[in-house]
Design a protein around this motif. Structure first.
Motif, PDB file in Angstrom:
ATOM      1  N   LEU A 252       0.818  -1.205   0.000  1.00  0.00           N
ATOM      2  CA  LEU A 252       0.000   0.000   0.000  1.00  0.00           C
ATOM      3  C   LEU A 252       0.856   1.261   0.000  1.00  0.00           C
ATOM      4  CD1 LEU A 252      -2.902  -0.864   2.473  1.00  0.00           C
ATOM      5  CD2 LEU A 252      -3.102  -0.420   0.024  1.00  0.00           C
ATOM      6  N   ALA A 253       1.921   1.254   0.808  1.00  0.00           N
ATOM      7  CA  ALA A 253       2.808   2.422   0.875  1.00  0.00           C
ATOM      8  C   ALA A 253       3.441   2.686  -0.493  1.00  0.00           C
ATOM      9  CB  ALA A 253       3.895   2.195   1.928  1.00  0.00           C
ATOM     10  N   PHE A 254       3.850   1.629  -1.163  1.00  0.00           N
ATOM     11  CA  PHE A 254       4.463   1.773  -2.489  1.00  0.00           C
ATOM     12  C   PHE A 254       3.458   2.339  -3.498  1.00  0.00           C
ATOM     13  CE2 PHE A 254       5.286   0.080  -6.738  1.00  0.00           C
ATOM     14  CZ  PHE A 254       6.575   0.526  -6.958  1.00  0.00           C
ATOM     15  N   LEU A 255       2.245   1.818  -3.503  1.00  0.00           N
ATOM     16  CA  LEU A 255       1.236   2.267  -4.467  1.00  0.00           C
ATOM     17  C   LEU A 255       0.872   3.730  -4.260  1.00  0.00           C
ATOM     18  CD1 LEU A 255      -1.114  -0.859  -4.569  1.00  0.00           C
ATOM     19  CD2 LEU A 255       0.539  -0.120  -6.305  1.00  0.00           C
ATOM     20  N   TYR A 256       0.630   4.110  -2.999  1.00  0.00           N
ATOM     21  CA  TYR A 256       0.271   5.500  -2.719  1.00  0.00           C
ATOM     22  C   TYR A 256       1.447   6.444  -2.975  1.00  0.00           C
ATOM     23  CZ  TYR A 256      -4.321   4.498  -0.703  1.00  0.00           C
ATOM     24  OH  TYR A 256      -5.632   4.127  -0.517  1.00  0.00           O
ATOM     25  N   ALA A 257       2.650   6.013  -2.602  1.00  0.00           N
ATOM     26  CA  ALA A 257       3.830   6.854  -2.842  1.00  0.00           C
ATOM     27  C   ALA A 257       4.072   7.020  -4.342  1.00  0.00           C
ATOM     28  CB  ALA A 257       5.056   6.254  -2.162  1.00  0.00           C
ATOM     29  N   ALA A 258       3.876   5.952  -5.106  1.00  0.00           N
ATOM     30  CA  ALA A 258       4.030   6.049  -6.560  1.00  0.00           C
ATOM     31  C   ALA A 258       3.006   7.009  -7.141  1.00  0.00           C
ATOM     32  CB  ALA A 258       3.876   4.660  -7.190  1.00  0.00           C
ATOM     33  N   PHE A 259       1.793   6.953  -6.632  1.00  0.00           N
ATOM     34  CA  PHE A 259       0.746   7.864  -7.082  1.00  0.00           C
ATOM     35  C   PHE A 259       1.122   9.308  -6.756  1.00  0.00           C
ATOM     36  CE2 PHE A 259      -3.729   9.541  -6.400  1.00  0.00           C
ATOM     37  CZ  PHE A 259      -3.964   9.720  -7.751  1.00  0.00           C
ATOM     38  N   GLY A 260       1.660   9.520  -5.542  1.00  0.00           N
ATOM     39  CA  GLY A 260       2.085  10.860  -5.157  1.00  0.00           C
ATOM     40  C   GLY A 260       3.245  11.364  -5.988  1.00  0.00           C
TER      41      GLY A 260
END
Length: 218
Positions: A172-180
């Motif tokens: 989840l952290a990777f997906l949201y950080a990638a989105f950011g």
């Protein structure tokens, strides 16, 4: 299906509350994201930003924190790798603290942090999915926190609790950080924050629909 959708409505209302004032603020103060970016360019401010994000994410078990927004902001401010590390550290600390408190203090603290109905629902889901619920529910508000408290209250071993939680938090952290990070590159931060606020709402809806279909088939 109505019995699964009706309990979701209060959660949807709570999660949607931040969207209206945020959009209003973004409309009244155009260019605010540039001011935030300038403030975050110094080393000292970056350290403070990272500490604040980790601290807020770690307190998610006790407070209604928009963790998806903070994880997206971490990727926007610090890039993919460091943003992922910051978001993962904060979300994992929150889960570990909640689990440890529930495991140590038990019923009094769990009763204060969640409602009997939420806890009963977490218990029902835990009986259906076992430790896999900790993976399935990680991005789903209320269910994620209640499941952590429930398994802590019932003394799940640390070796059973940590692997699924740490792994799902990392994803989840990777997906949201990638989105950011993508939002930062294309200067779409207001849109990214709006989407990250709405993402948990969609997760709740999808989770409820999946449960309804699963129980209907069984």
């Amino acid at each position: 299906m109505r019995e699964y959708l009706r309990p979701m409505l209060p959660m949807l209302a709570v999660l949607l509350i931040p969207i209206v004032p945020f959009l209003l603020f973004a409309w009244l103060y155009p260019g605010w994201e540039d001011q935030v970016a300038k403030w975050g360019q110094t080393n000292q401010s970056q350290w403070w930003t990272a500490i604040i994000i980790i601290g807020l994410l770690a307190s998610d078990i006790f407070l209604l924190i928009p963790s998806s927004v903070l994880c997206t902001a971490a990727g926007w401010q610090f890039g993919l790798l460091l943003g992922t590390l910051i978001a993962w550290t904060g979300t994992s600390l929150g889960a570990v603290i909640g689990f440890a408190v529930a495991k140590r203090i038990g019923t009094p603290i769990v009763s204060w942090l969640t409602t009997p109905k939420e806890l009963a629902r977490a218990g029902e889901l835990t009986r259906q999915f076992g430790p896999w619920l900790l993976v399935i529910a990680r991005g789903i508000p209320v269910v994620a926190e209640a499941s952590v408290l429930f398994v802590g209250l019932h003394q799940m071993p640390w070796r059973t609790f940590l692997p699924p939680v740490l792994f799902s938090n990392l994803v989840l952290a990777f997906l949201y950080a990638a989105f950011g990070r993508v939002a930062e590159q294309f200067q779409l931060l207001p849109l990214a924050i709006g989407v990250s606020i709405g993402a948990p709402v969609l997760m709740i809806a999808a989770f409820r629909l999946w449960l309804w279909m699963r129980n209907r088939e069984s």
